[in-house]
Design an enzyme around this catalytic site. Structure first.
Site, PDB file in Angstrom:
ATOM      1  N   CYS A   1       0.760  -1.422  -0.127  1.00 10.39           N
ATOM      2  CA  CYS A   1      -0.057   0.010   0.086  1.00 10.39           C
ATOM      3  C   CYS A   1       0.790   1.202  -0.119  1.00 10.39           C
ATOM      4  CB  CYS A   1      -0.853   0.075   1.250  1.00 10.39           C
ATOM      5  SG  CYS A   1      -1.948   1.378   1.376  1.00 10.39           S
TER       6      CYS A   1
ATOM      7  N   CYS B   1      -6.547  -3.219   7.374  1.00 14.26           N
ATOM      8  CA  CYS B   1      -7.417  -2.164   7.121  1.00 14.26           C
ATOM      9  C   CYS B   1      -8.644  -2.565   6.370  1.00 14.26           C
ATOM     10  CB  CYS B   1      -6.985  -0.937   6.489  1.00 14.26           C
ATOM     11  SG  CYS B   1      -6.349  -1.103   5.080  1.00 14.26           S
TER      12      CYS B   1
END
Length: 393
Positions: free
Chosen positions: A113, A210
Site C-alpha cells: 500500500c 485495514c
C-alpha cells in the site's frame, strides 16, 4: 535558505500535501505544518468499501476516518479532498494479498500500500497540485544528504518505528517525502494533538489489516482465491500424514496454536506447500533458518545495489517488524540475492519483508530490503532435509 522541511523558501510559499487517514498521527502532522506557516492541503484516500468497517474499532481508512479527517481539516483551516482510490487499491494491494496467501506466503499488505498507492499515486497527485512535498504521519525520519538526496532512518520512538513497512520507498519518492513525527514519541504526538485541540486527540490507533471488515483475513481469501481454502494434509518433516486441514491460508510459518494435531511435543508450522496443499509441521528447532533468498530488491543506501551485492556487505536485517535488527551478510549467489544471518532467525516466511539497516539500534539508516522467497540452512544444500520441506521453504 532551507526551511524546516529542508526545502528552499519560507513556509508560506511552500505547498505541502498531507496524507490524512483520520488518525491522530496524520492529523497532528497537518496541524503542525499549518502552525509553522506552510501552505497545507489535506488529502484522504478512499481505499475500499467502508460498509462493514465503518464502525469497527481499530479500522484504518474506514468511513468514519474520512469524516474525522474532514473535521480536522476544518478545525485547522486547510482545504481537504477525498480521492477514490478503490480500484487502484484493489489491484495493487488486495488482489496481491489474496494471491500471496494462495501461494503459501505470508504477505505484508501495508508495504504494498505504501509503495504502490500512497507513495506512488498520491505523490503524483501532490505534484500535480503544485506541492513541493508529501508529508505523512509515519514514525520514521529522513535526513538530508550532502548531495541533496534524502536518507531514511528509524524513528526516535523505537516502539513506534515503521521503517519495516517503508523499505520499498524508492529514492525518488524519498526525496519528495517528509515525516514530521520521526523525531517524536507517540506521547509527544498526542500532547501536540491536545494542544491543537484536535477532535481525534484521544482516538485509538488503527490496526492491520485495514481492508478486512470482520477482522478475519480468511474471509477475503476465500472469496477471492477459493483454491487457498481447499483441504489438504498436515505432514511431518518426513512426509508422514498426521492429520488434515481446511486450507493452507489458515496457517502461517511459525504458527503453533490451531494446528489441531495431538503430539508428544509442541508442533509448529515449518512450511506451506501450496502445490501439494501440504502444511508441514515440526519441532521449534526446525523453524530456525540462517539463509534467506530475496526478490524485488529496493536499495536506498549509498552506491548501487549491484556494486554492494557483488562485493558483499555486512549489515543488519529485520524479517518481522517487531524483531530487533540481526547481524547478517548480504551477497549475490548466481542470479539471486542471499542474506546469511549470523545467529539465525525463527519463523521466516516467504512473502514477508527482509529489511536492511546499517546499525542494530538507535536511529539506524534504512538501506532497503526485499521480499523473502526461500528460507533454509546452509546444510540444506547438501540435501539433508526432507525434499518437500526444501521445495516449500
Amino acid at each position: 535558505m532551507l526551511n524546516s522541511l529542508d526545502l528552499e523558501g519560507p513556509p508560506s510559499s511552500t505547498r505541502v500535501v498531507v496524507a490524512m487517514s483520520g488518525g491522530v498521527d496524520s492529523s497532528t502532522t497537518a496541524a503542525l505544518l499549518k502552525a509553522e506557516g506552510y501552505d497545507v492541503i489535506g488529502i484522504t484516500l478512499q481505499l475500499y468499501d467502508h460498509g462493514e468497517a465503518t464502525h469497527r474499532k481499530g479500522a484504518c481508512c474506514a468511513g468514519q476516518d474520512i469524516h474525522d479527517a474532514r473535521d480536522v481539516a476544518e478545525r485547522i483551516g486547510i482545504p481537504h479532498y477525498v480521492l477514490d482510490y478503490e480500484s487502484r487499491f484493489r489491484e495493487s494491494v488486495i488482489d496481491r494479498f489474496a494471491e500471496s496467501y494462495a501461494l503459501g506466503e505470508t504477505p505484508v499488505p501495508c508495504i504494498e500500500c505504501n509503495r504502490s498507492v500512497k507513495f506512488r499515486d498520491l505523490l503524483t497527485t501532490a505534484q500535480e497540485l503544485g506541492a513541493q512535498a508529501l508529508a505523512t504521519g509515519h514514525y520514521v525520519a529522513s535526513r538530508r544528504q550532502p548531495d541533496g538526496s534524502r536518507a531514511m532512518v528509524c524513528a526516535a520512538d523505537a516502539d513506534r518505528d515503521q521503517s519495516y513497512f517503508l523499505f520499498a520507498t524508492t529514492q525518488d519518492q524519498l526525496n519528495h517525502l517528509r515525516f514530521p513525527l520521526g523525531d517524536m514519541t507517540k506521547a509527544q504526538t498526542r500532547e501536540l494533538a491536545r494542544r491543537f485541540d484536535l477532535p481525534v486527540a484521544e482516538k485509538h490507533d488503527s490496526q492491520d489489516i485495514c481492508f478486512v471488515p470482520t477482522g478475519r483475513y480468511t474471509d477475503v481469501i476465500e472469496r477471492m482465491r477459493p483454491n487457498a481454502m481447499l483441504p489438504g494434509d498436515i505432514v511431518d518433516l518426513r512426509g508422514r500424514v498426521l492429520g488434515h486441514h481446511q486450507g493452507i491460508a489458515n496457517f502461517t510459518v511459525g504458527q503453533r496454536r490451531g494446528i489441531g494435531i495431538a503430539a508428544s511435543m509442541p508442533l509448529y508450522v515449518v512450511a506451506l506447500d501450496a502445490a501439494s496443499r501440504q502444511v508441514i509441521v515440526g519441532p521449534r528447532a526446525a523453524l530456525r533458518k540462517n539463509l534467506i533468498t530475496l526478490r524485488d530488491i529496493n536499495w536506498i543506501g549509498d552506491g548501487t545495489f549491484d556494486d554492494v551485492a557483488r562485493e558483499g556487505r555486512d549489515l543488519y536485517i529485520k524479517v518481522r517488524s517487531t524483531r530487533p535488527p540481526q547481524p547478517a551478510h548480504l551477497r549475490m549467489n548466481g542470479d539471486h540475492c542471499e542474506v546469511e544471518l549470523f545467529a539465525g532467525e525463527e519463523g521466516v516466511s516467504p512473502g514477508q519483508a527482509c529489511v536492511f539497516y546499517d546499525a542494530p539500534t538507535g536511529q539506524a539508516r534504512v538501506l532497503g530490503g526485499g521480499f523473502i522467497t526461500h528460507a533454509s540452512n546452509n546444510s540444506d544444500r547438501a540435501g539433508t532435509h526432507h525434499l518437500a520441506l526444501r521445495a516449500a521453504i
